[in-house]
Write a protein that holds these residues in place. Sequence first.
Motif, PDB file in Angstrom:
ATOM      1  N   ASN A   1       3.514 -29.825 -23.804  1.00 59.20           N
ATOM      2  CA  ASN A   1       3.963 -30.037 -22.432  1.00 59.20           C
ATOM      3  C   ASN A   1       3.184 -31.219 -21.876  1.00 59.20           C
ATOM      4  O   ASN A   1       2.292 -31.744 -22.524  1.00 59.20           O
ATOM      5  CB  ASN A   1       3.841 -28.760 -21.583  1.00 59.20           C
ATOM      6  CG  ASN A   1       2.411 -28.360 -21.287  1.00 59.20           C
ATOM      7  OD1 ASN A   1       1.522 -29.191 -21.165  1.00 59.20           O
ATOM      8  ND2 ASN A   1       2.188 -27.060 -21.180  1.00 59.20           N
TER       9      ASN A   1
ATOM     10  N   SER B   1       1.129 -31.496 -19.399  1.00 59.31           N
ATOM     11  CA  SER B   1      -0.122 -31.250 -18.702  1.00 59.31           C
ATOM     12  C   SER B   1      -1.252 -32.068 -19.330  1.00 59.31           C
ATOM     13  O   SER B   1      -1.544 -31.927 -20.518  1.00 59.31           O
ATOM     14  CB  SER B   1      -0.466 -29.751 -18.786  1.00 59.31           C
ATOM     15  OG  SER B   1      -1.829 -29.538 -18.550  1.00 59.31           O
TER      16      SER B   1
ATOM     17  N   ARG C   1      -4.381 -31.700 -18.952  1.00 58.83           N
ATOM     18  CA  ARG C   1      -5.438 -30.789 -19.397  1.00 58.83           C
ATOM     19  C   ARG C   1      -5.092 -30.195 -20.761  1.00 58.83           C
ATOM     20  O   ARG C   1      -5.931 -30.119 -21.652  1.00 58.83           O
ATOM     21  CB  ARG C   1      -5.646 -29.667 -18.362  1.00 58.83           C
ATOM     22  CG  ARG C   1      -6.702 -28.659 -18.750  1.00 58.83           C
ATOM     23  CD  ARG C   1      -8.090 -29.284 -18.766  1.00 58.83           C
ATOM     24  NE  ARG C   1      -9.082 -28.260 -18.993  1.00 58.83           N
ATOM     25  CZ  ARG C   1     -10.171 -28.446 -19.728  1.00 58.83           C
ATOM     26  NH1 ARG C   1     -10.421 -29.611 -20.253  1.00 58.83           N
ATOM     27  NH2 ARG C   1     -11.017 -27.474 -19.901  1.00 58.83           N
ATOM     28  N   ARG C   2      -3.839 -29.785 -20.913  1.00 59.80           N
ATOM     29  CA  ARG C   2      -3.422 -29.206 -22.193  1.00 59.80           C
ATOM     30  C   ARG C   2      -3.503 -30.251 -23.307  1.00 59.80           C
ATOM     31  O   ARG C   2      -3.918 -29.952 -24.417  1.00 59.80           O
ATOM     32  CB  ARG C   2      -2.017 -28.636 -22.077  1.00 59.80           C
ATOM     33  CG  ARG C   2      -1.558 -27.944 -23.354  1.00 59.80           C
ATOM     34  CD  ARG C   2      -0.210 -27.305 -23.143  1.00 59.80           C
ATOM     35  NE  ARG C   2       0.465 -27.107 -24.394  1.00 59.80           N
ATOM     36  CZ  ARG C   2       0.796 -25.930 -24.885  1.00 59.80           C
ATOM     37  NH1 ARG C   2       0.515 -24.837 -24.200  1.00 59.80           N
ATOM     38  NH2 ARG C   2       1.421 -25.825 -26.027  1.00 59.80           N
ATOM     39  N   LYS C   3      -3.123 -31.483 -22.998  1.00 59.48           N
ATOM     40  CA  LYS C   3      -3.216 -32.545 -24.002  1.00 59.48           C
ATOM     41  C   LYS C   3      -4.670 -32.772 -24.410  1.00 59.48           C
ATOM     42  O   LYS C   3      -4.968 -32.967 -25.586  1.00 59.48           O
ATOM     43  CB  LYS C   3      -2.593 -33.835 -23.478  1.00 59.48           C
ATOM     44  CG  LYS C   3      -1.076 -33.816 -23.482  1.00 59.48           C
ATOM     45  CD  LYS C   3      -0.534 -35.156 -23.020  1.00 59.48           C
ATOM     46  CE  LYS C   3       0.955 -35.154 -23.009  1.00 59.48           C
ATOM     47  NZ  LYS C   3       1.547 -35.263 -24.332  1.00 59.48           N
TER      48      LYS C   3
ATOM     49  N   LEU D   1      -7.089 -30.542 -24.250  1.00 60.12           N
ATOM     50  CA  LEU D   1      -7.478 -29.362 -25.035  1.00 60.12           C
ATOM     51  C   LEU D   1      -6.936 -29.469 -26.460  1.00 60.12           C
ATOM     52  O   LEU D   1      -7.624 -29.110 -27.423  1.00 60.12           O
ATOM     53  CB  LEU D   1      -6.979 -28.086 -24.360  1.00 60.12           C
ATOM     54  CG  LEU D   1      -7.573 -27.775 -22.986  1.00 60.12           C
ATOM     55  CD1 LEU D   1      -6.906 -26.540 -22.372  1.00 60.12           C
ATOM     56  CD2 LEU D   1      -9.074 -27.579 -23.062  1.00 60.12           C
ATOM     57  N   THR D   2      -5.727 -29.975 -26.598  1.00 62.58           N
ATOM     58  CA  THR D   2      -5.123 -30.146 -27.921  1.00 62.58           C
ATOM     59  C   THR D   2      -5.924 -31.150 -28.744  1.00 62.58           C
ATOM     60  O   THR D   2      -6.194 -30.925 -29.924  1.00 62.58           O
ATOM     61  CB  THR D   2      -3.652 -30.602 -27.773  1.00 62.58           C
ATOM     62  OG1 THR D   2      -2.933 -29.611 -27.038  1.00 62.58           O
ATOM     63  CG2 THR D   2      -2.990 -30.794 -29.118  1.00 62.58           C
TER      64      THR D   2
ATOM     65  N   HIS E   1      -3.472 -21.689 -21.267  1.00 65.33           N
ATOM     66  CA  HIS E   1      -2.843 -22.905 -21.783  1.00 65.33           C
ATOM     67  C   HIS E   1      -2.056 -22.673 -23.066  1.00 65.33           C
ATOM     68  O   HIS E   1      -1.092 -23.387 -23.339  1.00 65.33           O
ATOM     69  CB  HIS E   1      -3.905 -23.975 -22.039  1.00 65.33           C
ATOM     70  CG  HIS E   1      -4.668 -24.350 -20.818  1.00 65.33           C
ATOM     71  ND1 HIS E   1      -4.166 -25.214 -19.862  1.00 65.33           N
ATOM     72  CD2 HIS E   1      -5.896 -23.975 -20.379  1.00 65.33           C
ATOM     73  CE1 HIS E   1      -5.064 -25.357 -18.891  1.00 65.33           C
ATOM     74  NE2 HIS E   1      -6.113 -24.625 -19.182  1.00 65.33           N
ATOM     75  N   PHE E   2      -2.491 -21.726 -23.883  1.00 57.53           N
ATOM     76  CA  PHE E   2      -1.870 -21.473 -25.187  1.00 57.53           C
ATOM     77  C   PHE E   2      -1.724 -19.973 -25.402  1.00 57.53           C
ATOM     78  O   PHE E   2      -2.593 -19.197 -25.008  1.00 57.53           O
ATOM     79  CB  PHE E   2      -2.742 -22.039 -26.318  1.00 57.53           C
ATOM     80  CG  PHE E   2      -2.984 -23.513 -26.217  1.00 57.53           C
ATOM     81  CD1 PHE E   2      -2.048 -24.411 -26.700  1.00 57.53           C
ATOM     82  CD2 PHE E   2      -4.153 -23.998 -25.648  1.00 57.53           C
ATOM     83  CE1 PHE E   2      -2.273 -25.773 -26.615  1.00 57.53           C
ATOM     84  CE2 PHE E   2      -4.387 -25.359 -25.560  1.00 57.53           C
ATOM     85  CZ  PHE E   2      -3.446 -26.258 -26.039  1.00 57.53           C
TER      86      PHE E   2
ATOM     87  N   ILE F   1      -1.893 -23.414 -30.738  1.00 55.85           N
ATOM     88  CA  ILE F   1      -2.767 -24.591 -30.635  1.00 55.85           C
ATOM     89  C   ILE F   1      -2.562 -25.478 -31.861  1.00 55.85           C
ATOM     90  O   ILE F   1      -2.402 -26.697 -31.739  1.00 55.85           O
ATOM     91  CB  ILE F   1      -4.245 -24.185 -30.485  1.00 55.85           C
ATOM     92  CG1 ILE F   1      -4.453 -23.373 -29.211  1.00 55.85           C
ATOM     93  CG2 ILE F   1      -5.144 -25.416 -30.513  1.00 55.85           C
ATOM     94  CD1 ILE F   1      -5.820 -22.714 -29.115  1.00 55.85           C
TER      95      ILE F   1
ATOM     96  N   ALA G   1       0.688 -27.244 -31.566  1.00 50.67           N
ATOM     97  CA  ALA G   1       0.619 -28.306 -30.553  1.00 50.67           C
ATOM     98  C   ALA G   1      -0.075 -29.541 -31.107  1.00 50.67           C
ATOM     99  O   ALA G   1       0.355 -30.671 -30.857  1.00 50.67           O
ATOM    100  CB  ALA G   1      -0.095 -27.795 -29.301  1.00 50.67           C
TER     101      ALA G   1
END
Length: 192
Positions: A5, A7, A9-11, A13-14, A48-49, A55, A58
């Motif tokens: 997605n 986000s 923050r999610r990127k 974290l990925t 997030h996941f 994860i 992603a």
Amino acid sequence: MTVINDSPRRKELTRQAAQLFVQEGFDRTTVRMLAQEMGIKSGSLFHHFRDKQEILAAVIEEGTQNALAIARAALAECDNTPEARLQAMARAHLETLLTDRNAHVVALYEWRRLDPESRDHLSHLRDAYEALWEQVIDAALAANLIHGDRFLVARFVMGALNWTSRWYDPAGSRSPDDLAHELVAMITHDAS
């Protein structure tokens, strides 16, 4: 099922998860380790996941989409000769390794750890990337620039490029352009 997605923050974290998967391996990486690396509590990770498998998916999805984008842009910008396209794909592959090394290494070495649903979802991206290579190699074969079986040529070329993730030093004396040029020179040498 789209794992990525937009986000930021999610990127992030990925990307952090990709680094940890490279360092520790997917199986040895725990949710607690991921959360610690990401600077969040273990329970917050699930905001997030869904789970560790998501994860991994992603990481691979983002890395493969980036590789596709880099390769497509390289092909769009180069001359339309078989040699230029071969050179562009080799350079693009190396650029992927430099700009997104961790995700690329995870995709190479942890693909087998994906659950069947994720593997099915992500196969189209891997297949699309391989199809770009096959088109370029087909054109080089048709022009007698290279010889051999397309399947084997593709596997040998991609294998050689992928192995650079283990030995190539970006701070060394050879640039990615040098490496791409050398690879193309090796596989086209004495082909005519």
